[in-house]
Design an enzyme around this catalytic site. Structure first.
Site, mmCIF file in Angstrom:
data_model
loop_
_atom_site.group_PDB
_atom_site.id
_atom_site.type_symbol
_atom_site.label_atom_id
_atom_site.label_comp_id
_atom_site.label_asym_id
_atom_site.label_seq_id
_atom_site.Cartn_x
_atom_site.Cartn_y
_atom_site.Cartn_z
ATOM 1 N N HIS A 90 4.787 -13.254 17.123
ATOM 2 C CA HIS A 90 4.127 -11.944 17.185
ATOM 3 C C HIS A 90 3.813 -11.396 15.797
ATOM 4 O O HIS A 90 3.759 -10.173 15.604
ATOM 5 C CB HIS A 90 4.985 -10.952 17.963
ATOM 6 C CG HIS A 90 4.967 -11.200 19.432
ATOM 7 N ND1 HIS A 90 3.952 -10.753 20.253
ATOM 8 C CD2 HIS A 90 5.809 -11.898 20.232
ATOM 9 C CE1 HIS A 90 4.188 -11.141 21.498
ATOM 10 N NE2 HIS A 90 5.310 -11.841 21.503
ATOM 11 N N SER B 94 9.381 -8.926 20.769
ATOM 12 C CA SER B 94 8.168 -8.652 21.529
ATOM 13 C C SER B 94 8.256 -7.438 22.441
ATOM 14 O O SER B 94 7.233 -6.908 22.845
ATOM 15 C CB SER B 94 7.788 -9.881 22.341
ATOM 16 O OG SER B 94 8.848 -10.226 23.204
ATOM 17 N N LYS C 42 -1.554 -16.515 20.358
ATOM 18 C CA LYS C 42 -1.628 -15.051 20.308
ATOM 19 C C LYS C 42 -2.710 -14.637 19.306
ATOM 20 O O LYS C 42 -3.894 -14.710 19.615
ATOM 21 C CB LYS C 42 -0.258 -14.467 19.990
ATOM 22 C CG LYS C 42 0.810 -14.894 21.014
ATOM 23 C CD LYS C 42 2.103 -14.125 20.873
ATOM 24 C CE LYS C 42 3.253 -14.749 21.638
ATOM 25 N NZ LYS C 42 3.105 -14.767 23.091
HETATM 26 C C1 LIG Z 1 8.554 -14.819 20.338
HETATM 27 C C2 LIG Z 1 7.824 -15.840 21.145
HETATM 28 N N1 LIG Z 1 8.070 -17.141 20.946
HETATM 29 C C3 LIG Z 1 7.438 -18.099 21.648
HETATM 30 C C4 LIG Z 1 6.497 -17.779 22.604
HETATM 31 C C5 LIG Z 1 5.840 -18.885 23.357
HETATM 32 O O1 LIG Z 1 4.632 -19.232 22.766
HETATM 33 P P1 LIG Z 1 3.655 -20.234 23.483
HETATM 34 O O2 LIG Z 1 2.813 -19.414 24.396
HETATM 35 O O3 LIG Z 1 2.879 -20.864 22.382
HETATM 36 O O4 LIG Z 1 4.485 -21.233 24.212
HETATM 37 C C6 LIG Z 1 6.189 -16.443 22.831
HETATM 38 C C7 LIG Z 1 5.152 -16.096 23.828
HETATM 39 O O5 LIG Z 1 5.364 -15.549 24.855
HETATM 40 C C8 LIG Z 1 6.879 -15.446 22.099
HETATM 41 O O6 LIG Z 1 6.633 -14.145 22.325
#
Ligand SMILES: Cc1ncc(COP(=O)(O)O)c(C=O)c1O
Lengths: 84, 415
Positions: free
Chosen positions: B218, B190, B249
Site C-alpha cells: 500500500h 491497509s 495496486k
Molecule cells: C499488505 C498487502 N500485502 C499483500 C497483498 C496481496 O497482494 P496481491 O494482490 O499482489 O497478491 C495485499 C493485497 O490485498 C496487501 O494489502
C-alpha cells in the site's frame, strides 16, 4: 497453586495483549479469543509463554481457539499435561 | 463422483453460518474499466449505475491510463499472450528481466524477483530465508498473506503489539538465542492507513542484529517524496533487507508481486521459493505495462504529488465537516463509525448518492471499530473529491453523527 497460576496467566495476558490505556479488565472466565481481545495470530505468544513456563510442547491440535478462550480453559488444558 | 449428501449438507451449513454472521461477501459487477467513474450493476440484475469509485487501490490512477493500456497492447503484440511455462524452464523473457531491474532501481535495493502476486511473494519468502533455529517477529496487524507465509515457515513465531516499539524490543531480547531474527511489518497498514515506524524498527534491528522485512503493497509508487515507498518516507532507503510488494495496486493494478532486497536472498528465492518455482510466469502483457508504469513514475512525481494534495484536502474537509477520521497522511482514510450496522447503512446510502465505498467491521477490523474506508486516487479530479465530501456530509447529517465524538456515536448506535 491454581490461584497463583491463574493470576500469572491473567497478568501475562494483560501485559501481552492489552494497551496501557485500556479500561478492560480480565478474569479467569473472560473470553479472550471469541471476544477479539486475542486474535488467532496473536495467540502464539500465549502458547509460547505456557510452553516455556511449564517446559511442555502444546501440539497444534490442542492449541485451539476454544482451548485458549478463557484462563479457566487454559488451566484445563494444562491439567491434561499434568503440570497443574 | 462421491459428493455425498453429507458433504453437501456440511458445506451448505457453513455457508448459512457465514450469512448469519453477516460476513457473507457479495460481489458487484463493474461494467467498465477501473477508474474514478465506473458503471456498477448492483444489486445483481439492476440496471448499471454510474458511481464514483472510492474503494479501489488504484492510488495513482494508472489502472486504465492510456499510456499503460498502449504499453500492454504493445507487449501483447511483441511478446505474445502467454508463456505456458514457469520462469526457470522457458518463461523468462527479456522484458521480465528488464522489469526486475527497473523495480530494483526504483526501490533502491540490490535485486528483485517477480512473483505471480504479492500473496505468493509472502507465501514463499519466509520459508526460503528462515528455518527452525530462527525467529520471525511480526507486527500483530500484518496482512493475512504474511500470516500465511509465516505459517509455511518452520521458524519460531513471535508478534508484537501494533507499532509498539517497546514490545518489539522485548521480543528482540527474548529471542537473542536464535540464529537469525527477522522483524516483519507492513509499510502501511491497509485498514487504518497508518505507517510503520520504519526508522525506529531499523534502529532496533541494528541494535539487536535482526533483519527487516516490509510489505509495502500500500505504499510502492507514492509514499515518500519520489514515491519509492514507506522506506523513503521514513528515511531508511537501503536499510530494509527485504521489501515485498504488489503490481496489483498503485503500479497499474493488474497483478504480480515481487521480493526485492539483498541479492543473496533474492537469488535464493529464485532457487527455492515454491510459489515462484511451481507457478506460471507473469504474462508479457502485464510485464510490459508494469514496466511502462515504472517509466512514468520514475520520470515525474506529478501523480503522487496530486494524490498527496487530494488526500490532504479530503482529510481536512472531512474533519471540518465533523467526521471522526483516523488521523494520518495516507490516501486510505478510515471514517470511524464504530457500529457495524451504521457503517453498512451509510455505505449503502452513499452508494445511492453515487459514491461507491465499503463499510468494514469485525472480523476484518477489531470489534467496535467499524468504519467506512475511503481510498483516494490521483485518478480522481478535485470535483470528484468535492462530490464525495458533499455526499458524506448529507448522509452524515441524516444519521446525525457530524461533530460527534466516538463516545457520542457509540451512545447513539451502540457498539
Ligand atoms: C499488505 C498487502 N500485502 C499483500 C497483498 C496481496 O497482494 P496481491 O494482490 O499482489 O497478491 C495485499 C493485497 O490485498 C496487501 O494489502
Amino acid at each position: 497453586m491454581t490461584e497463583d497460576l491463574k493470576k500469572a496467566i491473567i497478568d501475562y495476558v494483560k501485559k501481552e495483549y492489552l494497551e496501557e490505556d485500556t479500561q478492560d479488565d480480565i478474569n479467569e472466565s473472560t473470553p479472550l479469543i471469541s471476544s477479539g481481545i486475542v486474535d488467532s495470530f496473536s495467540m502464539v505468544s500465549l502458547k509460547t509463554f505456557l510452553e516455556k513456563k511449564f517446559n511442555i510442547k502444546i501440539p497444534d491440535d490442542k492449541a485451539t481457539p476454544e482451548a485458549f478462550d478463557t484462563v479457566n480453559n487454559i488451566i484445563n488444558l494444562l491439567k491434561e499435561f499434568k503440570v497443574v | 463422483m462421491a459428493y455425498s449428501e453429507k458433504a453437501k449438507g456440511y458445506f451448505s451449513t457453513e455457508l448459512e453460518g457465514i450469512k448469519e454472521a453477516g460476513t457473507f461477501k457479495e460481489e458487484r459487477s463493474i461494467e467498465s474499466p477501473q477508474a474514478a467513474n465506473i458503471k456498477v450493476e448492483f444489486p445483481t440484475g439492476s440496471p448499471p449505475k454510474e458511481v464514483l469509485n472510492f474503494c479501489a487501490n488504484n492510488y495513482l490512477g494508472l489502472s486504465s491510463h492510456p499510456e499503460v493500456v498502449a504499453a500492454a497492447h504493445e507487449g501483447l503484440n511483441e511478446r505474445g499472450y502467454g508463456m505456458s511455462s514457469v520462469r526457470f524452464i522457458c518463461g523468462t523473457q527479456d522484458i521480465h528481466k528488464d522489469l526486475e531491474t527497473k523495480l530494483t532501481e526504483f526501490l533502491g535495493t540490490e535485486d528483485t524477483i517477480l512473483f505471480p502476486s504479492c500473496m505468493d511473494a509472502n507465501a514463499g519468502v519466509f520459508d526460503v530465508v528462515l528455518d527452525k533455529e530462527d525467529a520471525m517477529i511480526a507486527d500483530r496487524l500484518v496482512h493475512a498473506s504474511i500470516v500465511d507465509g509465516m505459517r509455511l515457515c518452520k521458524a519460531q513465531l513471535y508478534n508484537y503489539k501494533h507499532s509498539n516499539m517497546e514490545h518489539l524490543e522485548e521480543k528482540l531480547k527474548e529471542t537473542q538465542d536464535c540464529r537469525f531474527r527477522m522483524v516483519i511489518t507492513d509499510g502501511v497498514f491497509s485498514m487504518d492507513g497508518d505507517i510503520a515506524k520504519l526508522d525506529e524498527i531499523c534502529n532496533l534491528a541494528d541494535k539487536y542484529d535482526a533483519m527487516v522485512l516490509v510489505d509495502d503493497s500500500h505504499a510502492t509508487g507514492f509514499m515518500g517524496k519520489t514515491g519509492r515507498g514507506t522506506h523513503e518516507h521514513c528515511g531508511v532507503l537501503g536499510r530494509i533487507d527485504i521489501i515485498t510488494s504488489t503490481l496489483g495496486k498503485a503500479l497499474g493494478g493488474a497483478s504480480g508481486g515481487c521480493v526485492s532486497g539483498r541479492k543473496e536472498i533474492v537469488e535464493l528465492c529464485r532457487q527455492r521459493a515454491r510459489p515462484y518455482l511451481f507457478s506460471n510466469t507473469v504474462p508479457p502483457v502485464i510485464v510490459a505495462a508494469a514496466s511502462k508504469v515504472l517509466d512514468i513514475i520514475s520520470k515525474t512525481t506529478d501523480r503522487r504529488d496530486k494524490l498527496e494534495e487530494h488526500t490532504k484536502y479530503f482529510r481536512a474537509k472531512m474533519t471540518e465537516a465533523g467526521f471522526d477520521i483516523k488521523e494520518g497522511i495516507h490516501p486510505i482514510v478510515p471514517i470511524m463509525l464504530y457500529n457495524a450496522k451504521l457503517a453498512q447503512d451509510m455505505a449503502r446510502d452513499l452508494y445511492g448518492e453515487g459514491i461507491y465505498v465499503i463499510g468494514f467491521s469485525f472480523p476484518v477490523v477489531p470489534k467496535g471499530q467499524a468504519r467506512i474506508r475511503v481510498q483516494i486516487s490521483a485518478g480522481h479530479g478535485r470535483e470528484h473529491i468535492d462530490r464525495a465530501i458533499a455526499a458524506f456530509t448529507k448522509i452524515g447529517e441524516k444519521y446525525k453523527i457530524l461533530g460527534k465524538q466516538k463516545n457520542e456515536i457509540i451512545e447513539m448506535y451502540g457498539l
